[in-house]
Scaffold this motif. Structure first.
Motif, short mmCIF file in Angstrom:
data_model
loop_
_atom_site.label_atom_id
_atom_site.label_comp_id
_atom_site.label_asym_id
_atom_site.label_seq_id
_atom_site.Cartn_x
_atom_site.Cartn_y
_atom_site.Cartn_z
N SER A 51 5.70 72.43 43.63
CA SER A 51 5.88 72.51 45.08
C SER A 51 7.33 72.79 45.46
O SER A 51 7.61 73.60 46.35
CB SER A 51 5.41 71.21 45.73
OG SER A 51 5.64 71.22 47.11
N VAL A 52 8.27 72.11 44.75
CA VAL A 52 9.68 72.31 45.08
C VAL A 52 10.11 73.74 44.77
O VAL A 52 10.83 74.38 45.55
CB VAL A 52 10.54 71.30 44.31
CG1 VAL A 52 12.02 71.64 44.43
CG2 VAL A 52 10.30 69.90 44.84
N THR A 59 5.11 68.03 42.14
CA THR A 59 6.38 68.19 42.85
C THR A 59 7.18 69.34 42.27
O THR A 59 7.84 70.10 43.00
CB THR A 59 7.19 66.89 42.78
OG1 THR A 59 6.43 65.83 43.37
CG2 THR A 59 8.50 67.03 43.53
N SER A 60 7.14 69.48 40.91
CA SER A 60 7.90 70.57 40.29
C SER A 60 7.43 71.93 40.79
O SER A 60 8.24 72.81 41.08
CB SER A 60 7.75 70.49 38.77
OG SER A 60 6.40 70.71 38.39
N MET A 101 1.99 63.25 40.68
CA MET A 101 2.87 63.81 41.70
C MET A 101 4.13 64.43 41.09
O MET A 101 4.71 65.34 41.67
CB MET A 101 3.25 62.73 42.71
CG MET A 101 2.10 62.27 43.59
SD MET A 101 1.35 63.64 44.52
CE MET A 101 2.75 64.15 45.53
N SER A 102 4.57 63.92 39.90
CA SER A 102 5.77 64.48 39.29
C SER A 102 5.57 65.96 38.95
O SER A 102 6.46 66.79 39.19
CB SER A 102 6.14 63.70 38.03
OG SER A 102 5.09 63.79 37.08
N THR A 141 11.49 64.48 36.45
CA THR A 141 10.33 63.83 37.06
C THR A 141 10.51 62.32 37.14
O THR A 141 10.23 61.69 38.18
CB THR A 141 9.07 64.15 36.25
OG1 THR A 141 8.83 65.55 36.31
CG2 THR A 141 7.87 63.41 36.80
#
Length: 761
Positions: free
Chosen positions: A35-36, A32-33, A28-29, A298
């Motif tokens: 996605s953000v 997330t990068s 997910m880390s 992360t």
């Protein structure tokens, strides 16, 4: 947590186990990068596009407002409606108009280039010049791909209403640019082939593009604006061919807000007011620029996610355990006992739910066990003629779990011969066994037969047969070997009697009475075998018109069932003309009885209030024996149909009055949020199910839909004619929640309340 905390702890531990799985945190880390980064870029691009959209729509609204101000200009109104003098032009009026409208171009760059064409003077007015011949203006400024004739025909010679021409090459003062054109005829309500005046506002693409520079300055890339039909309004950084390729690509979803196409992230928004599409393309390398920065944090995000996850797990544990606690409380309240020591809550629930299921199955078994009794009671009521309409018969048959009711056939009485006058216990047991064997073998012979016990040695059978002539012969042929087999196998001797053929559920009782009459005739003459009512000779000199047939005729007419009433009337006449030979005195007495039955119906208020009351009464009194039998029968049938029609008409009027009363009550109380079907039923003094079905049958619309439509109509009027907020309007039309009101309004009208109000503003 003090009580039943094991349930809470069980939920909480399961959430914690899920949170501490390390592989999820690592995966997910990275996700997330990405996605953000995407979400931030998309959000900023959407914001920039929305700002540009708002600015562009505001400027276009100013353009539309300019045309409206021109429409209200009295000098222009006089000028464009006066007749052109024969000798000279109204130079002063034209000069005055030019002076009044020049100020708009100085304050609004969208109004720098426009012209007004006056049809009566054949003059083109611009902010700086007046062209008394349109050809002169065309020489100075014109569309590159439009000839003078096409310009005069399609632009100056037609009526336009808020019309927008897409991006078009335009030549002015020797230079070339691209413009979008806003066309409006004056007055605003002009129609037909020509209007007194036409306003054309030319908006340069560069002016439109300047409003979209925010997106390009931040991310680079390109921007593109098109109208609702896909025609280009503005393009920056992209060629039209690339736009066409993107729109024609099957993998590109035009309705999706953000998606990757090639090396660009394409952001798309659509205007709710005019349908224009705004698109921006962000290069992928710019989008991923911040990905590495996000990757560096992360571990921080993972740690924060664990903490937040623990909090969420605690909240979810409380929320998910609460329903079980409430269920436990309800079980304790209903059953009046606590969970035994040493058992957990789930065991307690399982035991009680198992007990409830067991009780439910017991009730179901009891209902199935009593079903034969219900079915037998239905058949006895059907034979006795206790039902007043087909609808009542069908409802009772459905309750007795009978799929089909007999619509035509014969009713017969089967007697087990040889037991008359014997009432000992042993004989009764033997008769019960014989009846069971008889019914079992009859069901095997005729699967659709309906059977019920009449007495210890008699069974009534209702046999469904479609055709009277072939059915009677076929039934007689089946009964002969059946009787022989019953005697040969069980030593049971059977005889029976059948009534005449019935053609409706309402005639079953008549056929049953005839079967009883036939059985009595056979017993009197001590005959054995099977007999038919049509074959016995009627030796009575009296007419046939039993009380139950008269009551059935009255109830059928009162129910408005014309066909059933005529069938009963035909049966009465047939019984007394074809199967009996009546003396003139008895025939006259029968006519008096039938006329008396019809006269009894005239005492009903529904018929007395009819305008045809006196005419029907005279027709009944005029029926006499000296008429021919067919003529008298036709008159009685027509009178019966007329009475049914009068009752049905009155019922329809009453139904319409009830529906109108419901509509009036809704119109007066639609603003009450507590207005329910129960309240409406209470007002009109009718059952809820009745008014719901009645309203649907009369209007073709559900009652709830009608109430919603009334509320939406009132809300639409408030949105058009007042400035109160949407929340206040929702409360005033009977909605406790503005969110529910918005959803209902959009479902009914197709647009949201705010868009609906803007369309009128």
């Amino acid at each position: 947590m003090a009580k039943d905390s094991t349930i809470f702890r069980g939920f909480l531990i399961s959430y914690i186990v899920i949170l501490i799985i390390p592989s999820i945190a690592g995966y997910m880390s990275y996700r997330t990068s990405i996605s953000v980064t995407q979400s931030i870029s998309i959000e900023n691009s959407v914001t920039q596009l929305q700002k540009s959209q708002q600015m562009l729509e505001r400027r276009m609204a100013e353009v539309e407002g300019f045309t409206r101000q021109l429409a209200l200009n009295q000098d222009l109104y006089v000028l464009m409606n006066e007749k052109k003098p024969a000798s000279n032009e109204n130079v002063y009026g034209i000069w005055k108009i030019m002076k009044e409208v020049m100020v708009f171009g100085q304050t609004n760059d969208f109004l720098k280039n426009y012209y007004i064409y006056l049809h009566n003077y054949n003059v083109v007015l611009t902010p700086g010049s007046a062209y008394f011949r349109p050809e002169h203006y065309y020489e100075n400024a014109h569309y590159r791909d439009m000839s003078l004739q096409d310009w005069q025909t399609n632009i100056l010679g037609r009526t336009h209403s808020r019309e927008m021409m897409p991006l078009t090459p335009f030549i002015t003062n020797g230079g070339e640019t691209s413009v979008i054109s806003y066309l409006q005829s004056l007055p605003l309500d002009s129609f037909g082939d020509e209007a007194p005046a036409t306003v054309v506002i030319l908006i340069d693409q560069k002016t439109v593009a300047s409003l979209l520079t925010g997106v390009r300055e931040r991310y680079g890339g390109w921007t593109y604006v098109s109208d609702s039909e896909g025609h280009a309004i503005s393009t920056q950084g992209i060629e039209p061919a690339a736009i066409d390729a993107m729109n024609s690509d099957a993998g590109f979803d035009e309705g999706k807000q953000s998606q990757f196409f090639g090396d660009d992230l394409v952001i798309t928004i659509r205007s709710d007011s005019n349908g224009w599409v705004y698109r921006a393309g962000i290069p992928r390398d710019v989008l991923m620029k911040n990905a590495n920065v996000i990757k560096s944090i992360t571990w921080t995000v993972t740690g924060a996610a664990l903490v937040i996850g623990l909090g969420i797990g605690w909240v979810l544990s409380r929320r998910n355990s609460a329903p079980i606690h409430r269920l436990l409380g309800m079980m304790r309240e209903q059953f009046g006992k606590e969970a035994p020591a040493g058992t957990n809550a789930y065991d307690f629930l399982q035991g009680n739910i198992s007990s409830m299921i067991t009780n439910s199955r017991w009730l179901e078994t009891e209902l199935e066990r009593q079903l034969p009794l219900i079915r037998d009671a239905f058949l006895k009521r059907l034979l006795a003629g206790e039902f007043q309409s087909r609808e009542e018969i069908h409802a009772a048959a459905e309750q007795a779990d009978l799929d089909d009711t007999p619509t035509c056939g014969y009713v017969g009485i089967l007697r087990i011969h040889g037991y008359a006058g014997m009432e000992s216990v042993e004989v009764l047991h033997e008769l019960n066994t014989a009846r069971l064997l008889l019914k079992q073998n009859l069901r095997e012979l005729l699967p659709h037969i309906l059977l019920t016990d009449l007495s210890s040695d008699r069974v009534v059978a209702i046999v469904t047969i479609e055709d009277e002539a072939s059915g009677k012969a076929g039934l007689a042929q089946m009964m002969e070997p059946f009787v022989a087999s019953m005697f040969g196998e069980y030593k049971i001797s059977i005889d029976g009697a059948f009534g005449s053929f019935f053609t409706s559920e309402m005639e079953v009782s008549r056929s049953y009475e005839q079967a009883k009459e036939t059985m009595s005739h056979a017993e009197y003459w001590q005959r054995k075998g099977f007999f038919w009512h049509d074959d016995i000779r009627q030796e009575s000199a009296t007419y046939y018109y039993p009380l139950e047939m008269e009551l059935r005729l009255i109830s059928t007419i009162r129910a408005g069932e014309a066909e059933e009433a005529k069938r009963i009337m035909r049966s009465v006449i047939q019984q007394n003309t074809e199967q009996r030979e009546l003396s003139p005195e008895m025939a006259g007495q029968l006519i008096v009885e039938v006329k008396g039955t019809l006269l009894k119906l005239l005492d009903q208020k529904t018929i007395m209030e009819s305008p045809h009351f006196e005419a029907v009464k005279e027709r009944i009194l005029a029926v006499a024996l000296h008429d021919s039998i067919p003529g008298m029968e036709a008159e009685l049938l027509d009178i019966s149909e007329t009475l049914c029609g009068m009752i049905v008409s009155k019922k329809q009027d009453l139904h319409s009055q009830t529906v109108e009363q419901i509509k009036q009550y809704i119109a007066a109380h639609y603003s009450d949020a507590e207005l329910t079907l129960y309240r409406i039923a209470e007002q009109v003094e009718r059952p809820e199910k009745y008014i719901s079905t009645l309203f649907k049958d009369v209007t073709g619309t559900n009652l709830s839909d009608h109430l919603e439509n009334v509320r939406m109509d009132q809300a639409a009027e408030l949105l058009k004619r007042s400035s109160v907020t949407v929340d206040e309007i929702a409360a005033s039309v009977g909605y406790n929640s503005s969110h529910s009101f918005r959803r209902a309004f959009k479902r009914v009208t197709g647009v949201s309340p705010s868009v609906y109000r803007q369309s009128f503003q």
